[in-house]
Design a protein around this motif. Structure first.
Motif, PDB file in Angstrom:
ATOM      1  N   GLU A 184      -7.651  -8.096  -0.085  1.00 23.70           N
ATOM      2  CA  GLU A 184      -7.639  -7.077   0.972  1.00 23.70           C
ATOM      3  C   GLU A 184      -6.791  -5.864   0.572  1.00 23.70           C
ATOM      4  O   GLU A 184      -7.201  -4.705   0.770  1.00 23.70           O
ATOM      5  N   LYS A 215      -9.085   2.623  -1.612  1.00 27.40           N
ATOM      6  CA  LYS A 215      -9.599   3.634  -0.674  1.00 27.40           C
ATOM      7  C   LYS A 215      -8.637   4.810  -0.557  1.00 27.40           C
ATOM      8  O   LYS A 215      -8.871   5.744   0.205  1.00 27.40           O
ATOM      9  N   ARG A 274      -7.783  -1.918   0.044  1.00 31.31           N
ATOM     10  CA  ARG A 274      -7.118  -0.795   0.740  1.00 31.31           C
ATOM     11  C   ARG A 274      -6.611   0.238  -0.272  1.00 31.31           C
ATOM     12  O   ARG A 274      -6.722   1.451  -0.056  1.00 31.31           O
ATOM     13  N   VAL A 297       0.845  -1.205   0.000  1.00 29.19           N
ATOM     14  CA  VAL A 297       0.000   0.000   0.000  1.00 29.19           C
ATOM     15  C   VAL A 297       0.881   1.255   0.000  1.00 29.19           C
ATOM     16  O   VAL A 297       0.600   2.226  -0.715  1.00 29.19           O
TER      17      VAL A 297
END
Ligand code: SF4
Length: 280
Positions: free
Chosen positions: A226, A233, A230, A172
């Motif tokens: 997952e 977002k 993330r 991320v």
């Protein structure tokens, strides 16, 4: 033992360089189409429409999807019962790149020395990853790679104690740092494990996995889902102008590693994630 003439490799490589640059693979086209329906921002929706129009023009007019036609990267899986005849295999691959980039009017983006920086004029040499596998076939995957997104890629030598959460955070973080520079919506290729160079190669190869196909390993599949959620977002959005869809997929490949380490490589690709495979 099956004989394969390297002239057939040159011809296939030539065609694949051109095909990959004129038309995205069906998985990428579908992913972009699906993402357009999921995008919530008006500007993001508009950008998706422009990307679709750009793809249509490139396909119909036989011109490159993007001005950056990439450095030619290949994954070649050679059956151990194959005997190449007619010349040197790597020379044959480079000859195919030379022909493809010249005859297909693709931009020549390669410099022969990283510091002297004189353009080789024909986009050679390619970067070729060979693998020996059972059988008598040769599987060639051509994945021309643009450097806007390549430059945003990262390697993290994590500690074993960083675990799954550390890996997810690293992915991320890499995407967040890339922001608009990687020409989103991106595809994120990840290699976890192995050694410093092995994880980078796995990350690159993960980009060639069809978008929408998850890892066969259950916990890795869950991580892919997952982390994608993330990333989407973060608000970077299509072209980095804000929106829901920052990435189309996160593809993670894993390999055994040393007790003292947890290498993680993140190879980011833009929305022009080109990959074509042929079997000879
Ligand atoms: S990163 Fe991709 S979309 Fe951006 S300029 Fe390079 S090839 Fe084109």
């Amino acid at each position: 033992m099956r004989e394969v003439d390297v002239k057939d490799i040159t011809q296939a490589v030539r065609d694949m360089c051109i095909d990959a640059n004129y038309e995205l693979s069906s998985d990428m086209k579908k992913a972009l189409c699906d993402a357009q329906g999921k995008e919530e921002s008006d500007l993001g929706k508009k950008i998706f429409s422009q990307l679709q129009e750009n793809l249509k023009i490139a396909e119909e007019d036989k011109i490159p999807i993007c001005q950056d036609t990439g450095m030619a990267v290949f994954f070649i899986k050679i059956g151990q019962d194959v005997h190449f005849v007619g010349g040197n295999l790597t020379d044959a691959v480079n000859e195919g790149v030379r022909q493809g980039y010249t005859q297909g009017y693709l931009r020549k983006s390669v410099v022969g020395d990283p510091l002297i920086r004189k353009n080789t004029g024909d986009n050679t040499p390619a970067v070729v990853h060979y693998d020996i596998v059972p059988g008598d076939k040769v599987q060639i995957t051509c994945a021309p790679k643009g450097f806007g997104s390549e430059n945003m890629s990262r390697v993290f030598m994590l500690k074993p104690a960083d675990g799954e959460e550390g890996v997810k955070d690293a992915i991320v973080q890499a995407v967040k740092d890339a922001g608009p520079n990687a020409c989103p919506p991106m595809v994120v290729g990840v290699g976890v494990g192995g050694t410093f160079e092995k994880c980078a190669e796995m990350a690159k190869e993960a980009l060639t996995r069809p978008v929408g196909h998850h890892s066969d390993i259950e916990y890795v599949k869950n991580m892919e889902e997952e982390v994608l959620s993330r990333i989407n977002k973060l608000g970077i959005g299509p072209a980095g102008l804000g929106g829901r869809i920052t990435a189309l997929a996160v593809n993670i490949n894993t390999y055994a590693t040393h007790i003292a380490g947890l290498p993680v490589a993140i190879n980011i690709c833009c929305h022009v994630n080109r990959h074509v495979t042929r079997v000879i």
